[in-house]
Design an enzyme around this catalytic site. Structure first.
Site, PDB file in Angstrom:
ATOM      1  N   LYS A  82       0.853  -1.194   0.000  1.00  0.00           N
ATOM      2  CA  LYS A  82       0.000   0.000   0.000  1.00  0.00           C
ATOM      3  C   LYS A  82       0.890   1.247   0.000  1.00  0.00           C
ATOM      4  O   LYS A  82       1.772   1.386   0.856  1.00  0.00           O
ATOM      5  CB  LYS A  82      -0.877  -0.023   1.248  1.00  0.00           C
TER       6      LYS A  82
HETATM    7  C1  E4P Z   1      -8.273   1.717   3.447  1.00  0.00           C
HETATM    8  O1  E4P Z   1      -7.527   0.877   3.003  1.00  0.00           O
HETATM    9  C2  E4P Z   1      -8.149   2.314   4.790  1.00  0.00           C
HETATM   10  O2  E4P Z   1      -7.564   1.377   5.660  1.00  0.00           O
HETATM   11  C3  E4P Z   1      -9.463   2.676   5.422  1.00  0.00           C
HETATM   12  O3  E4P Z   1     -10.548   2.317   4.597  1.00  0.00           O
HETATM   13  C4  E4P Z   1      -9.515   4.032   6.025  1.00  0.00           C
HETATM   14  O4  E4P Z   1     -10.769   4.211   6.597  1.00  0.00           O
HETATM   15  P1  E4P Z   1     -11.102   5.297   7.715  1.00  0.00           P
HETATM   16  O5  E4P Z   1     -11.434   6.570   7.032  1.00  0.00           O
HETATM   17  O6  E4P Z   1     -12.291   4.717   8.418  1.00  0.00           O
HETATM   18  O7  E4P Z   1      -9.879   5.389   8.591  1.00  0.00           O
END
Ligand code: E4P
Length: 213
Positions: A82
């Site tokens: 990522k």
């Molecule tokens: C995506 O890969 C992220 O881990 C996640 O969806 C972030 O979400 P949040 O806005 O609830 O932190």
């Protein structure tokens, strides 16, 4: 449509994977910090359960990101690296594409960013719909716009709906034809539920009790 769990909790992954509908997991530094467990061990345990586990780089320069990307990708073939949507991240996406390392471009908030990530060779890209909603916008509208824009081109990049807050986000993702949604545990648990299913099942069971007795 692929369904991912958005968590760094291995027990949650094991529970939902047992349903037979889980295609992957997304972690991020905040989720990992919340669980307080070793990052690599967590990722490896998840890789044994699902074919696709996003592990986020924490370096901010391309050289550091690329070093981490190579290292993570050697942990397990199910690892997806990522990478944040920054200029350094774009360089890293291109680097990973050249090395055959799968990537997930994270923290996307615009169509322009999605086009850049796709051109840089991201395997998937993650627009954060909930955070757009939180800021007073319409996150799912961004998903619709990205999917519409991508119809004109031959990008192989998959659109992963991230920062999901409620089942309606999953519903709209499916209707729009998003490739993937990553869903928090509490929202995932709500997906099989419908009051008419409960009421219908109760009626069937009550009627069956009459036959059986
Ligand atoms: C995506 O890969 C992220 O881990 C996640 O969806 C972030 O979400 P949040 O806005 O609830 O932190």
């Amino acid at each position: 449509m692929k369904l991912f769990l958005d968590t760094a909790n291995v027990d949650q992954v094991a529970e939902i994977a047992a349903w037979g509908v889980l295609d992957g997991v997304t972690t991020n530094p905040s989720l990992v910090a919340k669980e307080g467990q070793d990052f690599k061990e967590t990722v490896l345990k998840m890789c044994a359960l699902v074919p696709c586990v996003s592990a986020q780089v924490t370096a901010e320069d391309a050289e550091g990101m690329q070093k981490q990307a190579v290292s993570y990708s050697k942990w397990h073939k199910h690892v997806v690296v990522k990478v944040p949507m920054t200029v350094e991240g774009l360089k890293t996406l291109r680097f990973c594409k050249g090395k055959g390392i799968r990537t997930n471009c994270t923290l996307l908030f615009s169509v322009e960013q999605a086009v850049l990530a796709a051109k840089a060779g991201a395997t998937m890209l993650s627009p954060f719909v909930g955070r757009i909603d939180d800021a007073g916008g319409d996150g799912m509208e961004l998903i619709a716009k990205i999917l519409q824009a991508f119809e004109h081109y031959a990008f192989e990049t998959e659109v992963l709906v991230a920062s999901v807050r409620k089942p309606e986000h999953v519903e709209r993702a499916a209707i729009l034809g998003a490739h993937i949604a990553t869903i928090p545990y509490a929202v995932f648990k709500k997906l099989p539920l419908h009051p008419l299913t409960d009421a219908g099942l109760k009626k069937f069971m009550d009627d069956w009790a009459k036959v059986a007795s």
